[in-house]
Design an enzyme around this catalytic site. Sequence first.
Site, PDB file in Angstrom:
ATOM      1  CB  SER B 145       3.569  -0.454   2.531  1.00  0.00           C
ATOM      2  OG  SER B 145       3.975   0.630   3.320  1.00  0.00           O
ATOM      3  CG  ASP B 221      10.375   2.801   0.141  1.00  0.00           C
ATOM      4  OD1 ASP B 221       9.949   3.846   0.672  1.00  0.00           O
ATOM      5  OD2 ASP B 221       9.727   1.754   0.058  1.00  0.00           O
ATOM      6  CG  HIS B 254       6.663   2.769  -0.328  1.00  0.00           C
ATOM      7  ND1 HIS B 254       7.274   1.745   0.358  1.00  0.00           N
ATOM      8  CD2 HIS B 254       5.420   2.892   0.226  1.00  0.00           C
ATOM      9  CE1 HIS B 254       6.447   1.281   1.291  1.00  0.00           C
ATOM     10  NE2 HIS B 254       5.325   1.953   1.223  1.00  0.00           N
TER      11      HIS B 254
END
Lengths: 274, 274
Positions: B145, B221, B254
């Site tokens: 991320s 996600d 995620h």
Amino acid sequence: MKIISEVFSFGGKQLVCNHKSVVNDCEMTFAVFIPPKIKKPPVLWYLSGLTCSHQNVMEKGEYRKKAAELGMVIICPDTSPRGDNVPDEKENWQFGSGAGFYIDATEPPYNKNYNMYSYIVEELPSVVQNNFDFDMSRQSIFGHSMGGHGALVVALRNPKKFKSCSAFAPIVEPTTASWSCEAFKKYIGLNHSDWQIYDSVALVKNGYYFPEILVDQGGSDSFLEEGLRPWLLEDACKKSKIKLKLRIQDNYDHSYYFISTFMSDHLIWHRDRI
Amino acid sequence: MKIISEVFSFGGKQLVCNHKSVVNDCEMTFAVFIPPKIKKPPVLWYLSGLTCSHQNVMEKGEYRKKAAELGMVIICPDTSPRGDNVPDEKENWQFGSGAGFYIDATEPPYNKNYNMYSYIVEELPSVVQNNFDFDMSRQSIFGHSMGGHGALVVALRNPKKFKSCSAFAPIVEPTTASWSCEAFKKYIGLNHSDWQIYDSVALVKNGYYFPEILVDQGGSDSFLEEGLRPWLLEDACKKSKIKLKLRIQDNYDHSYYFISTFMSDHLIWHRDRI
């Protein structure tokens, strides 16, 4: 039963569920990992240690990769009843929330909620059977520390229900460990003869039988002498027909860094017997 | 540098260390996994995402088993400076503590502490070199991320220093993502041309080069459209000579349940190139 969360992992699904427990008279939460591509998978129960909930092993136990490969469901119950209406000692990590010791309490006020033995052996398997399509004729059990104690006691008292048993650093004789004595007093009173059915060493000495048990114990575990003492189980098993495979793992401590290291070995142990 | 904790795991050692950072003007903490039985192991850097510290991946990333097998050091830095003397916005998870964005801030008051780019590229490698016997001529980098963004930017700007690069669900164009724009403004001001050296898509468009990049992105996600948008990197790489291996992993989200699933693939990717 409600599914609170459902996440993909290693091709399977990691669920967290809750339900109203009758025996514990409160909402209970548990984690379920469902492996991919297998119909009616067998069920391996993991009982956690003091201060833990269903969450610790779900996050740190590293069981999903191997469980997905082997096609086994892993269910991780909570370690005690919880909630505003459950009597507790917030400051005491060895009693109350996070410290159910897998006992059915007989002493008020705890007997209304602290019935983790019946919860693990009867109620939660029934909830799971009613909500999932697992093969409940193939169940095994393992756990860590207080949960290792729980797994040993549950297996020894229910050898037909569970196909295999193992433990990481279990409290093998909680009736004499300073860790657990105070909790036993409050949950089931002062009569020590009532304590024996929740003590794996006492059960073995009293003729309870389980064919084989695997125990991994960290050699640098700081709780070795105070609470765990696997040699007591070793002595008792030598005098019975139980085959105990006790492995002292040099340098390892009591944490999930230890558990995760040997998690795959335990899953394979259960897969071979379930 | 001080070792705060040292635990055995998978035959190796999981350390947590801290040191006084000059560039961030505060104490910084990082995690180091040292694999067993290998002299001068290579070093793989893992940069974490928003809200994380060194700890999240250490507990949930499931990297130790494979890193021990492959003989790789894994170093997990913190994601920002921290401390009472570090300016912060406690309520804002996208700025300040846990949100350093691997940028060297130029705007006061943040430029005194928020210099995570220099920290990752220069200072921490130097601390590691001075305190461990690792092969610093063999370094690679990956992240998740915000840390995926960090890994891409660091690798693209330092292709001789890092042998390989990969990312889980990276923020590929932080200069246009609502997630990161506000932080960029505060750290480096309103001049967008100053932003480009911290944006992997802009770097690729501007001719920065790295031979191969592996990206795994969860198909479910929830941040895919808002912050991540891997197709922007895909488009940019198509027009360059960078070989991007972008894998959309259906059903994954995620979280570390996603990261841990593909962690071994990434470690093998780096082992093959480091």
